[in-house]
Write a protein that holds these residues in place. Structure first.
Motif, PDB file in Angstrom:
ATOM      1  N   THR A 128      37.531 -62.574  26.948  1.00 50.67           N
ATOM      2  CA  THR A 128      38.533 -62.583  28.019  1.00 50.67           C
ATOM      3  C   THR A 128      39.480 -61.401  27.943  1.00 50.67           C
ATOM      4  N   ASN A 129      39.493 -60.694  26.819  1.00 52.58           N
ATOM      5  CA  ASN A 129      40.371 -59.543  26.606  1.00 52.58           C
ATOM      6  C   ASN A 129      41.846 -59.901  26.536  1.00 52.58           C
ATOM      7  N   GLU A 130      42.167 -61.169  26.336  1.00 52.38           N
ATOM      8  CA  GLU A 130      43.554 -61.588  26.164  1.00 52.38           C
ATOM      9  C   GLU A 130      43.636 -62.546  24.985  1.00 52.38           C
ATOM     10  N   LYS A 166      51.489 -63.363  25.803  1.00 49.07           N
ATOM     11  CA  LYS A 166      50.072 -63.028  25.957  1.00 49.07           C
ATOM     12  C   LYS A 166      49.907 -61.525  25.739  1.00 49.07           C
ATOM     13  N   LEU A 167      48.890 -61.156  24.968  1.00 48.99           N
ATOM     14  CA  LEU A 167      48.585 -59.746  24.726  1.00 48.99           C
ATOM     15  C   LEU A 167      47.238 -59.421  25.341  1.00 48.99           C
ATOM     16  N   ASP A 168      47.214 -58.409  26.200  1.00 50.43           N
ATOM     17  CA  ASP A 168      45.972 -57.911  26.772  1.00 50.43           C
ATOM     18  C   ASP A 168      45.347 -56.966  25.753  1.00 50.43           C
ATOM     19  N   SER A 197      52.758 -59.822  27.948  1.00 52.24           N
ATOM     20  CA  SER A 197      53.303 -60.477  29.145  1.00 52.24           C
ATOM     21  C   SER A 197      53.567 -61.959  28.869  1.00 52.24           C
ATOM     22  N   TYR A 242      49.164 -71.145  30.631  1.00 55.06           N
ATOM     23  CA  TYR A 242      48.441 -70.112  29.878  1.00 55.06           C
ATOM     24  C   TYR A 242      46.927 -70.320  29.823  1.00 55.06           C
ATOM     25  N   LEU A 296      41.122 -68.871  25.779  1.00 61.02           N
ATOM     26  CA  LEU A 296      41.666 -67.782  24.969  1.00 61.02           C
ATOM     27  C   LEU A 296      41.709 -68.133  23.487  1.00 61.02           C
TER      28      LEU A 296
END
Length: 195
Positions: free
Chosen positions: A18-20, A51-53, A60, A107, A112
């Motif tokens: 998911t890249n997060e 949340k970290l991308d 964010s 979230y 995630l």
């Protein structure tokens, strides 16, 4: 395969597609010299989350979710350490089960992985969910940023959040022992590990 590539490979294997990733930090009821009064137990009083991308490295959705303690009380020592007062909890607090529902709604943690600086956060979430007989709101794998930091920089032992930031020559942003600020700063450390 060189060691640097291997570390990054094993790190990314722990992540999903998911890249997060969700970063959490808990504040909990506490006592001077860890002397827990008879009949009381450690209770979560704040869930700091952001949340970290993993691609853009953007942080964010930073927030504090204040939680009503059900097995203990917030004392003066705890307030001095965390800045959280019984009045704040009375005004802003929700029960832990509601906090878990809020995290699920806002979230979508089932999609995630999640992380924290050390294992306390994971263990306390598990313990409190078990006590209440509710599902853990996080489904993905847990990443201990403290361990990743030690391994990434090839240190001999693990170090705390503020010392890790000092090592990186980065300033701590906000107030230490504020769950949301600690989560945000842990996310900044994870950003550096991913560079």
């Amino acid at each position: 395969m060189n060691i640097f590539y291997f570390l990054h490979y094993t790190f990314y294997k722990k992540m999903n597609t998911t890249n997060e990733i969700l970063i959490i930090d808990l504040e909990a009821t506490c006592w001077e010299n860890d002397r827990i009064p008879i009949g009381e137990k450690v209770d979560i009083i704040e869930i700091g989350i952001c949340k970290l991308d993993l691609k853009s490295k953007a942080i964010s959705q930073k927030q504090s979710i204040y939680v009503i303690p059900e097995r203990s009380e917030i004392n003066d020592f705890c307030t001095k350490l965390t800045g959280i007062t019984p009045q704040m909890i009375e005004e802003k607090g929700i029960y832990f089960e509601e906090a878990c529902e809020k995290i699920i709604h806002e979230y979508h943690p089932s999609t995630l992985n999640w992380a924290g600086f050390g294992n306390f956060d994971k263990e306390q979430i598990f313990e409190q969910c078990d006590w209440l007989g509710i599902d853990i709101p996080f489904d993905g794998e847990y990443l201990n940023i403290m361990e990743e930091f030690r391994d990434h920089f090839r240190l001999h032992k693990m170090i705390g959040l503020k010392r890790a930031l000092d090592y990186l020559k980065m300033d701590f942003e906000g107030n230490h022992h504020s769950g949301a600020d600690d989560a945000y700063n842990a996310a900044k450390i994870l950003q550096k590990i991913l560079e």
